[in-house]
Write an enzyme that holds these catalytic residues in place. Structure first.
Site: not given
Length: 588
Positions: A89, A130, A132, A212, A464, A490
């Site tokens: 993303d 990540c 999904k 992230c 998002e 997000s």
């Protein structure tokens, strides 16, 4: 022929490709790959990763898979590694590429399922990094209902601006994440940051491999993997660069062999009560609103009714006590060092908010695992459940005449004054139009941005919108406007941003009938979302509605997704689910 006394090969799917004279052609392929006779006749374990070179969240998965394979082999199993896709993303954000993100969740589940079925693997260890890819991998496990262990690839280390660097004070001497980079763009656009400072920050914000760092979607779903029982305790917390991740990977490989031996399958673990445990961890950590989409989708694979409203009901009475970004101060590394998910779950247990009898991939119940926990909440990253940051979960469900099927908002880190908002609608037909309005400052304080035609079907893909919300925050307007959308926000989004508004505009939902100036009220205290229009006026607008807005996708994967996808409150899934099953993969 299998001579392994520990595992009865005659009851495992791989018998179809390894046992008996008729499978000599199949075995010839295995010998071609250097497998021994013993390896051929042992249980075959799929080791699936979402490894790719698209982004740091996936780059370490291949290395970790090798350690999983060591663990499988050590316990008389034969690992067979394969990969599937993922769409990251952070790279896809803010442009047409984001339409591929949610659809990739379904593609991951589908391709893992097809690989497992096609090669008759007996069990699955899945590694993902990540957003999904985490629910997608767990959906495949539950759909196949095989012995399964999930392993997260780990979070990224926080970045930091070099000492003495010419960057705004707000970005100096503190941990940085990719969220800060999106917000830095807003600073640059409103003239409070130079391009040189922006270039300094972009080089240091993401210093390592890993997903992230805040409690965004990846780390939220990683916490879910432990809380639901599909991942080993504390395995989600160690950052990707930590060598301890390899030890967790070896242990995950060993654990799946124990599950085969005891015939403990994914749906034995993922019960209704386990999903409630998972929702608790999202609420108390101020996790991503996307969990309200992924938990129903995962439950669908088990034939369990656990919809957005059910998730939000649990959010409502779960205290928020883990101080994580974006609403709080800390990142995943800090949570791990404070004791991780097990300490958080133990705090929930003290308040009677955990189902302790749920099975986990260790072969022991959640309560038995929590009995082993000796660490206590540090009062900084993990507050005591008796002294929470707020008494209500960090994520809240909303319902009303603007969203009859519900909507969701993250309020972690917001004050009560900030979670009630009334203002005029400023309507945009897509995300790009809204982002341009932010860039050009063609909006007013007090507006409620309405971003529609971004739902699963209408987008297609339910994008998002971190770029838009982060730019507003960077302009200092994050608390002065609100946003609603039939798309998603997000996990890194902050501010009063309401997503998953259903029914979506493409289905004739109320969000598709709004006009500029309509007065909208959002109330996260009472859980309501309404527009000041009479039922008669809404009916008149619905009668005049000209149908869904045309999009660019008339063929290909996104067209197929739009044709199949269901409503958001059910998880935006694309097939009938376990309730319609006519067979059990393991019994074929």
């Amino acid at each position: 022929m299998s001579t392994n006394a520990r595992f009865d090969k005659s009851k495992l799917p791989s018998r179809h490709v390894t046992e008996g004279p008729s499978r000599a052609p199949h075995r010839s392929y295995y010998y071609a790959m250097g497998m021994t006779d013993d390896e051929i006749h042992q249980p075959l374990v799929g080791v699936a990763t979402c490894w790719n070179e698209a982004a740091p969240c996936n780059i370490a998965l291949s290395r970790q898979a090798q350690s999983v394979k060591v663990g499988v082999a050590a316990e008389q199993g034969t690992p067979r590694e394969f990969t599937t896709i993922t769409v990251t993303d952070g790279i896809a954000m803010g442009h047409e590429g984001m339409r591929s993100s949610l659809a990739s969740r379904e593609a991951i589940a589908d391709t893992v399922e097809l690989t497992m079925r096609g090669h008759c693997y007996d069990a699955l260890v899945g590694l993902a990094g990540c957003d999904k890819s985490l629910p997608g991998m767990m959906m495949a496990m539950i759909r196949l209902n095989v012995p399964s262990v999930f392993m997260y690839g780990g979070s990224i280390m926080p970045g930091r601006a070099p000492e003495g660097a010419d960057v705004p004070d707000a970005f100096a001497n503190r941990d940085l994440t990719v969220q800060d980079m999106f917000e830095a763009v807003g600073n640059f656009q409103n003239g409070t940051m130079s391009q040189a400072a922006l270039e300094v920050l972009e080089r240091v914000a993401c210093p390592t491999a890993g997903a992230c760092g805040g409690q965004f979607t990846a780390n939220t779903m990683a916490c879910v993997s432990e809380a639901i029982g599909l991942a080993l305790p504390n395995s989600s917390g160690a950052p990707a660069p930590y060598e301890s991740r390899d030890e967790y990977a070896i242990a995950s490989g060993k654990a799946v062999m124990n599950l085969i031996e005891k015939n403990i399958r994914a749906r034995d673990i993922c019960t209704r009560q386990a999903f409630e445990n998972a929702a608790r961890i999202v609420a108390c950590t101020g996790g991503s609103t996307n969990a309200g989409l992924h938990l129903p989708a995962m439950a669908h694979e088990a034939g369990i009714d656990f919809f957005l409203e059910d998730v939000c009901e649990i959010f409502r009475d779960t205290p928020y006590f883990v101080d994580m970004k974006p609403g709080g101060a800390y990142v995943a590394k800090d949570l791990y060092e404070a004791g991780g998910v097990p300490v958080v779950m133990n705090e929930l247990r003290k308040a009677g908010l955990i189902h302790e009898d749920c099975m986990t991939v260790t072969g022991y119940s959640m309560g038995e695992e929590l009995d082993k926990i000796v660490r206590e909440a540090d009062g900084k990253v993990i507050h005591s459940v008796a002294n929470p940051i707020s008494k209500t979960g960090g994520v809240v469900g909303l319902k009303g005449n603007l969203a009859p099927e519900g909507a969701i908002v993250k309020i972690a880190g917001m004050s009560e004054d900030d979670i009630v908002f009334t203002g005029p609608a400023l309507v945009f037909e897509c995300e790009q139009d809204a982002f341009e309005a932010v860039q050009n400052r063609t909006y007013s304080e007090g507006d409620v941005f309405v971003i529609r035609n971004e739902g699963p079907r209408g987008g297609p893909g339910m994008r998002e919108m971190l770029a838009t919300t982060a730019a507003l925050s960077g302009q200092g307007m994050g608390k002065k406007v609100a946003l609603i959308t039939d798309g998603r926000f997000s996990g890194a989004t902050r501010g009063f941003c309401v997503g998953h508004v259903g029914p979506e505009a493409a289905l004739g939902g109320p969000i598709g009938l709004l006009k500029n100036g309509d007065m909208i009220t959002l109330d996260a205290i009472t859980g309501s979302i309404s527009v000041d229009l009479t039922d008669a006026e809404m009916a008149t607008r619905k009668a005049a509605w000209e149908g869904p807005r045309e999009n660019l996708y008339a063929s290909g994967a996104l067209w197929k997704y739009a044709e199949l996808v269901g409503p958001t409150y059910l998880g935006a899934v694309t097939h009938p689910g376990a309730k319609k099953e006519r067979h059990d993969y393991m019994e074929l």
